[in-house]
Design an enzyme around this catalytic site. Structure first.
Site: not given
Length: 304
Positions: A37, A146
């Protein structure tokens, strides 16, 4: 003597899909879980939390990968509707291609066995003819930055799988929905809940494949150890396609509100959308996008 649990590394663990994967793996208790994270907000006995500042070609994963058996890679620069960057494709490539392949190369050096990559149905394209779903054998046709970046990452991963011991599993989900969903699906829910009369109640003759986040996560977990998932690509959905009008009706029922959608012919919607430069949005609402998940069902014995 007990068998050692496999150690899973999950990237993107705080995202919509990643958070659901994390909850599922912790609840099952079958694996040891490490999550990478950007910000460590809390400590947990259930998972090993490691701070990784960024995802790009230069990220150092050496402190994370020790002892890892399988990577589930959900972290990505995600599709945004109004991208303000000067060169969106370059920005997507930095994270989704270079960042992914850098992680995979370091994983190979660290002895990681399998790399599960969460790609996107946008690799296949933006829509299908009614009744002619995409399959894994369909020719890729990514159109936006994307989708292009996800396809390039897939190609790079498959090339690594051919020349190294790393096993790669590529999963292309359709539009994912579920609790805490963001993006277009969240907008539809918000507008429906507020009673806004959306002009798409007449879009009854298209079909779109969707996948619930729980079904997607169940499939991802299936791929952690299944021997037949090795170096394969899978398209994933709920296997229950739905028209835009019926989707709005189901959202209304789920929210316990009246469906106030207005029946306007899709041709008119497409014409109006083109006039204001939003033809892509109209295509996502009025067009079809179906996938055939037969491969997942037959090869892996998985059912949504």
């Amino acid at each position: 003597m007990c068998n050692k649990k496999l150690n899973i590394l999950l990237t993107g663990a705080t995202g919509f899909i990643g958070n659901t994967i994390q909850q599922r793996i912790v609840a099952d208790g079958n694996y040891d879980l490490t999550i990478a994270v950007r910000n460590i907000n809390e400590q947990s006995d259930a998972v090993r939390i490691i701070k990784v500042n960024s995802l790009n070609a230069y990220t150092d994963w050496s402190h994370v990968l020790k002892g890892v058996d399988v990577i589930i890679h959900t972290a990505a620069r995600v599709h945004v509707m109004d991208d303000k960057s000067v060169d969106p494709l370059t920005e997507f490539r930095k994270v989704n291609v270079e960042g992914t392949l850098n992680l995979a190369r370091q994983a190979i050096k660290a002895g990681v066995k399998r790399f599960i990559f969460i790609s996107s149905i946008k690799v296949n394209g933006e829509g299908t003819e009614l009744g002619k779903p995409y399959t894994e054998d369909s020719k890729p046709n990514p159109i936006d930055p994307y989708g292009i970046s996800k396809y390039e990452a897939e190609q790079g991963l498959l090339a690594l799988a051919e020349t190294t011991s790393l096993e790669v599993v590529i999963i292309r989900p359709t539009l994912v929905y579920g609790e805490n969903v963001k993006g277009n699906f969240h907008s539809l829910m918000k507008w429906t809940y507020k009673g806004i009369p959306l002009p798409i109640g007449g879009i009854k003759h298209n079909l779109r494949s969707l996948v619930s986040v729980d079904n997607l996560v169940d499939f991802i977990v299936t791929c952690i150890e299944h021997k037949d998932a090795k170096n394969e690509i899978f398209l994933i959905s709920d296997d229950d396609d739905i028209s835009t009008a019926d989707l709005l009706e189901e959202i209304s029922k789920g929210l316990g509100v009246k469906n106030r959608a207005v029946n306007i012919p899709s041709k008119l919607i497409n014409t109006a959308a083109s006039a204001i430069g939003k033809s892509g949005v109209a295509q996502r609402l009025s067009g079809s996008l179906q996938v055939d998940i037969s491969k997942a069902k037959t090869l892996l014995g998985w059912h949504p």
